[in-house]
Design a protein around this motif. Structure first.
Motif, PDB file in Angstrom:
ATOM      1  N   GLU A   9       0.832  -1.212   0.000  1.00  0.00           N
ATOM      2  CA  GLU A   9       0.000   0.000   0.000  1.00  0.00           C
ATOM      3  C   GLU A   9       0.863   1.257   0.000  1.00  0.00           C
ATOM      4  N   VAL A  10       1.967   1.197   0.752  1.00  0.00           N
ATOM      5  CA  VAL A  10       2.847   2.379   0.804  1.00  0.00           C
ATOM      6  C   VAL A  10       3.519   2.577  -0.562  1.00  0.00           C
ATOM      7  N   GLU A  11       3.884   1.477  -1.207  1.00  0.00           N
ATOM      8  CA  GLU A  11       4.460   1.584  -2.561  1.00  0.00           C
ATOM      9  C   GLU A  11       3.476   2.318  -3.487  1.00  0.00           C
ATOM     10  N   ASN A  12       2.198   1.972  -3.381  1.00  0.00           N
ATOM     11  CA  ASN A  12       1.204   2.632  -4.245  1.00  0.00           C
ATOM     12  C   ASN A  12       1.122   4.130  -3.979  1.00  0.00           C
ATOM     13  N   VAL A  13       1.243   4.499  -2.705  1.00  0.00           N
ATOM     14  CA  VAL A  13       1.210   5.932  -2.359  1.00  0.00           C
ATOM     15  C   VAL A  13       2.389   6.645  -3.027  1.00  0.00           C
ATOM     16  N   LEU A  14       3.568   6.034  -2.957  1.00  0.00           N
ATOM     17  CA  LEU A  14       4.740   6.687  -3.552  1.00  0.00           C
ATOM     18  C   LEU A  14       4.634   6.745  -5.083  1.00  0.00           C
ATOM     19  N   ARG A  15       4.013   5.725  -5.680  1.00  0.00           N
ATOM     20  CA  ARG A  15       3.827   5.769  -7.146  1.00  0.00           C
ATOM     21  C   ARG A  15       2.872   6.896  -7.520  1.00  0.00           C
ATOM     22  N   GLU A  16       1.812   7.042  -6.726  1.00  0.00           N
ATOM     23  CA  GLU A  16       0.852   8.130  -6.996  1.00  0.00           C
ATOM     24  C   GLU A  16       1.561   9.490  -6.845  1.00  0.00           C
ATOM     25  N   ALA A  17       2.375   9.610  -5.803  1.00  0.00           N
ATOM     26  CA  ALA A  17       3.110  10.864  -5.580  1.00  0.00           C
ATOM     27  C   ALA A  17       4.100  11.112  -6.719  1.00  0.00           C
ATOM     28  N   GLY A  18       4.698  10.034  -7.230  1.00  0.00           N
ATOM     29  CA  GLY A  18       5.653  10.155  -8.334  1.00  0.00           C
ATOM     30  C   GLY A  18       4.962  10.660  -9.600  1.00  0.00           C
ATOM     31  N   HIS A  96      16.349  14.052 -11.824  1.00  0.00           N
ATOM     32  CA  HIS A  96      17.017  13.164 -10.858  1.00  0.00           C
ATOM     33  C   HIS A  96      16.541  13.581  -9.459  1.00  0.00           C
ATOM     34  N   SER A  97      15.353  13.121  -9.119  1.00  0.00           N
ATOM     35  CA  SER A  97      14.729  13.434  -7.828  1.00  0.00           C
ATOM     36  C   SER A  97      13.875  12.229  -7.442  1.00  0.00           C
ATOM     37  N   THR A 109      14.329   3.227  12.287  1.00  0.00           N
ATOM     38  CA  THR A 109      13.637   2.976  11.021  1.00  0.00           C
ATOM     39  C   THR A 109      13.350   1.483  10.867  1.00  0.00           C
ATOM     40  N   VAL A 110      12.089   1.138  10.620  1.00  0.00           N
ATOM     41  CA  VAL A 110      11.739  -0.272  10.443  1.00  0.00           C
ATOM     42  C   VAL A 110      11.331  -0.583   9.001  1.00  0.00           C
ATOM     43  N   MET A 111      11.017   0.476   8.241  1.00  0.00           N
ATOM     44  CA  MET A 111      10.666   0.273   6.836  1.00  0.00           C
ATOM     45  C   MET A 111      11.107   1.518   6.069  1.00  0.00           C
ATOM     46  N   GLY A 112      11.654   1.317   4.868  1.00  0.00           N
ATOM     47  CA  GLY A 112      12.100   2.476   4.087  1.00  0.00           C
ATOM     48  C   GLY A 112      11.753   2.276   2.621  1.00  0.00           C
ATOM     49  N   LEU A 113      11.268   3.343   1.983  1.00  0.00           N
ATOM     50  CA  LEU A 113      10.954   3.281   0.545  1.00  0.00           C
ATOM     51  C   LEU A 113      11.482   4.542  -0.132  1.00  0.00           C
ATOM     52  N   ILE A 114      12.066   4.375  -1.293  1.00  0.00           N
ATOM     53  CA  ILE A 114      12.505   5.517  -2.110  1.00  0.00           C
ATOM     54  C   ILE A 114      12.053   5.233  -3.537  1.00  0.00           C
ATOM     55  N   TYR A 115      11.300   6.192  -4.114  1.00  0.00           N
ATOM     56  CA  TYR A 115      10.773   5.981  -5.466  1.00  0.00           C
ATOM     57  C   TYR A 115      11.322   7.042  -6.408  1.00  0.00           C
ATOM     58  N   ASN A 116      11.947   6.573  -7.501  1.00  0.00           N
ATOM     59  CA  ASN A 116      12.441   7.463  -8.550  1.00  0.00           C
ATOM     60  C   ASN A 116      11.438   7.423  -9.706  1.00  0.00           C
ATOM     61  N   PRO A 117      10.584   8.461  -9.835  1.00  0.00           N
ATOM     62  CA  PRO A 117       9.524   8.399 -10.843  1.00  0.00           C
ATOM     63  C   PRO A 117      10.049   8.520 -12.268  1.00  0.00           C
ATOM     64  N   TYR A 118      11.240   9.103 -12.446  1.00  0.00           N
ATOM     65  CA  TYR A 118      11.779   9.260 -13.803  1.00  0.00           C
ATOM     66  C   TYR A 118      12.183   7.905 -14.379  1.00  0.00           C
ATOM     67  N   ARG A 119      12.607   7.016 -13.499  1.00  0.00           N
ATOM     68  CA  ARG A 119      13.007   5.674 -13.951  1.00  0.00           C
ATOM     69  C   ARG A 119      11.988   4.612 -13.558  1.00  0.00           C
ATOM     70  N   HIS A 120      10.924   5.028 -12.887  1.00  0.00           N
ATOM     71  CA  HIS A 120       9.905   4.093 -12.379  1.00  0.00           C
ATOM     72  C   HIS A 120      10.570   3.021 -11.517  1.00  0.00           C
ATOM     73  N   GLY A 130      15.653  -7.451   4.588  1.00  0.00           N
ATOM     74  CA  GLY A 130      16.390  -7.247   3.342  1.00  0.00           C
ATOM     75  C   GLY A 130      16.026  -5.965   2.620  1.00  0.00           C
ATOM     76  N   ALA A 131      16.667  -5.779   1.457  1.00  0.00           N
ATOM     77  CA  ALA A 131      16.434  -4.591   0.624  1.00  0.00           C
ATOM     78  C   ALA A 131      16.198  -5.044  -0.808  1.00  0.00           C
ATOM     79  N   TRP A 132      15.339  -4.335  -1.516  1.00  0.00           N
ATOM     80  CA  TRP A 132      14.922  -4.726  -2.862  1.00  0.00           C
ATOM     81  C   TRP A 132      14.847  -3.519  -3.794  1.00  0.00           C
ATOM     82  N   ARG A 133      15.091  -3.761  -5.089  1.00  0.00           N
ATOM     83  CA  ARG A 133      14.800  -2.773  -6.132  1.00  0.00           C
ATOM     84  C   ARG A 133      13.787  -3.427  -7.056  1.00  0.00           C
ATOM     85  N   ASP A 134      12.609  -2.852  -7.133  1.00  0.00           N
ATOM     86  CA  ASP A 134      11.512  -3.428  -7.924  1.00  0.00           C
ATOM     87  C   ASP A 134      11.320  -4.915  -7.594  1.00  0.00           C
ATOM     88  N   GLY A 135      11.367  -5.222  -6.317  1.00  0.00           N
ATOM     89  CA  GLY A 135      11.091  -6.587  -5.868  1.00  0.00           C
ATOM     90  C   GLY A 135      12.260  -7.552  -5.937  1.00  0.00           C
TER      91      GLY A 135
END
Ligand code: IPD
Ligand code: CA
Length: 263
Positions: A9-18, A96-97, A109-120, A130-135
């Motif tokens: 759900e948080v990923e979706n929020v960041l995509r909408e913001a992107g 590049h933002s 910090t227990v959860m972290g998300l960073i979304y780059n909308p230019y590169r999706h 663990g840590a993931w890029r696009d899953g």
């Protein structure tokens, strides 16, 4: 709280913001306190959207965010948000933002998300999992120190740190492969986590710049501390050093040495 259940759900929020970020060309710009420090209508609109959506996902949670007045961190579940990291790039159309969101509990910090909308591209991390890029799982590099690519931030709002930054950079240039300055600390930390670069330092950042990225780096097997080697805290601004285990000690020695120029 099972934070991993909140992640989609948080990923979706960041995509909408992107999507909102990409839709705002030539945004209105306002000046903030400090040297060359700006905020745009984009930062304000995205922060409002993200806070409203996240409050629905986790009712009762608190917010610590770049464009919000009065930020204090308590033990309560708190979202630490940078609505646009890389605002100067956003204003100038440099593409590049990103949007950075972290969930803290008991000031950690227990959860972290960073979304780059230019590169999706979506970077995610969950403490202990663990840590993931696009899953896909990501890990820091094993590149040796003498060939390392060093990202840095120039602490643009703190001119008193310029001398130490440039002195450290010169030493990194002599000791490592090369240096890079791209203008988004959050995306710099993603580059360390995914192993495309090896070292990142900036002598002063705010918690919203690094709260999500520090978890990405540590969950990807890297080390993230303050620039003097002490533990990184998310309750107040600090210098930040992130590196792979292969490069951390060498990088710390340089960061520490030039910190003396500041004090
Ligand atoms: C800035 C960026 C930049 C870093 C600055 C930050 P902002 O954040 O991360 O790379 O050098 O120290 O403040 O102002 O674009 O959100
Ligand atoms: Ca920022």
């Amino acid at each position: 709280m099972e934070v991993d259940k909140l992640l989609p759900e948080v990923e979706n929020v960041l995509r909408e913001a992107g999507a909102k970020m990409l839709s705002m060309v030539r945004p209105k710009v306002y000046t903030k306190e400090g040297h060359a420090n700006y905020v745009t209508e984009g930062d304000l609109a995205i922060q409002t959207l993200v806070m409203e959506r996240l409050a629905r996902i986790l009712p009762g949670s608190l917010f610590y965010a770049e464009e919000k007045e009065e930020n204090t961190l308590t033990d309560e579940p708190t979202w630490i948000i940078d609505p646009i990291d890389g605002t100067a790039n956003f204003i100038r159309g440099c593409e590049h933002s990103c949007i950075s969101a972290a969930l803290a509990q008991n000031r950690e910090t227990v959860m972290g998300l960073i979304y780059n909308p230019y590169r999706h591209t979506m970077y995610t991390a969950i403490k202990g999992q663990g840590a993931w890029r696009d899953g896909e799982r990501i890990t820091v590099s094993s590149c040796p120190f003498d060939r390392a690519l060093v990202r840095f931030g120039s602490s643009p709002y703190q001119p008193r740190l310029a001398h130490a930054t440039v002195a450290a950079l010169e030493e990194f240039l002599h000791s490592c492969g090369d240096v890079r300055r791209l203008g988004s600390a959050a995306l710099d930390l993603c580059a360390i986590a995914e192993g495309s670069n090896d070292i990142f330092f900036e002598y002063r950042l705010s918690p919203w710049d690094y709260a999500a990225g520090m978890l990405l780096v540590t969950e990807a097997g890297g080390i993230c501390t303050s620039t003097d080697g002490s533990p990184l805290e998310i309750s107040h601004p600090m210098g930040v050093l992130a590196a792979s285990p292969a490069c951390y000690e060498g990088a710390l020695a340089i960061c520490r040495k030039h910190l003396e120029d500041v004090e």
